[in-house]
Design an enzyme around this catalytic site. Sequence first.
Site, short mmCIF file in Angstrom:
data_model
loop_
_atom_site.label_atom_id
_atom_site.label_comp_id
_atom_site.label_asym_id
_atom_site.label_seq_id
_atom_site.Cartn_x
_atom_site.Cartn_y
_atom_site.Cartn_z
N HIS A 144 0.99 0.71 -13.08
CA HIS A 144 1.74 -0.50 -13.42
C HIS A 144 3.22 -0.16 -13.50
CE1 HIS A 144 2.33 -4.45 -15.17
NE2 HIS A 144 3.19 -3.88 -16.00
N GLY A 162 0.78 -1.24 0.00
CA GLY A 162 0.00 0.00 0.00
C GLY A 162 0.81 1.28 0.00
N GLU A 201 6.15 6.21 -9.41
CA GLU A 201 4.74 5.81 -9.30
C GLU A 201 4.00 6.75 -8.36
OE1 GLU A 201 3.75 1.70 -8.57
OE2 GLU A 201 5.70 1.02 -9.30
N ARG A 233 -5.29 -8.80 -8.88
CA ARG A 233 -6.20 -9.72 -9.57
C ARG A 233 -6.77 -9.08 -10.84
NH1 ARG A 233 -7.80 -14.28 -6.09
NH2 ARG A 233 -6.69 -13.85 -4.16
#
Length: 205
Positions: free
Chosen positions: A113, A14, A178, A95
Amino acid sequence: MARLRIGVLVSGRGSNLQALIDSTKAGKLDAEIALVISDVADAFALERTRTEGIPGRYVDPGPRRSRLSEDAEAEIITTLDEARVDLVALAGFMRILSPAFVRHFKGRMLNIHPSLLPSFPGLHVQQQALDYGVKFSGCTVHFVDEGVDSGPIIIQAAVPVLDGDTEETLAARILREEHRIYTEAIKLFGEGRLKIEGRRVTVLP
Ligand code: GAR
């Protein structure tokens, strides 16, 4: 638009979630993390929600490894809808979501990503980049479509791959970017400045 309400889906540490929380607290992002959902019961991301006083919830993903059960997806959709989220942000969510789930949040679900897509979709992508021998890698924020890591790209950031890099050192260099670009992309979304035309996303002035 009123203050953007974000639902964040996580599976692990996280740190991207934390970066978004920090951006909202610092006033860099005019948004509220309305809800965090994890498919992993002991994900550290859920610990962060408790520390920050943000609603966090575990949803049992069901028996399959790479996808959620139908029940789990239905529960997540209901929970996000009840929380009236404007945007769903996948932040280290591991997922693949069904086409029906993706359609429900079409145009308002983003993913981050850790590679320069379309290179290296999927998993263990920093190792894939090292194995391939690329000299630059990076990260991508994109809208989620029905494929895997294939939706229209909003922002990318490149980092060099250095001699002697390991999966860990490269991942850490990418992660710093990111944290920066996810906030930036969500800010643009919240300001209504992202226009999708086919595969191309342009930023309106
Ligand atoms: C991040 O590097 C994110 O880009 C990646 O997992 C990591 C999660 O870190 N996501 C994917 O690989 C999605 N396919 P975090 O839990 O500390 O944000």
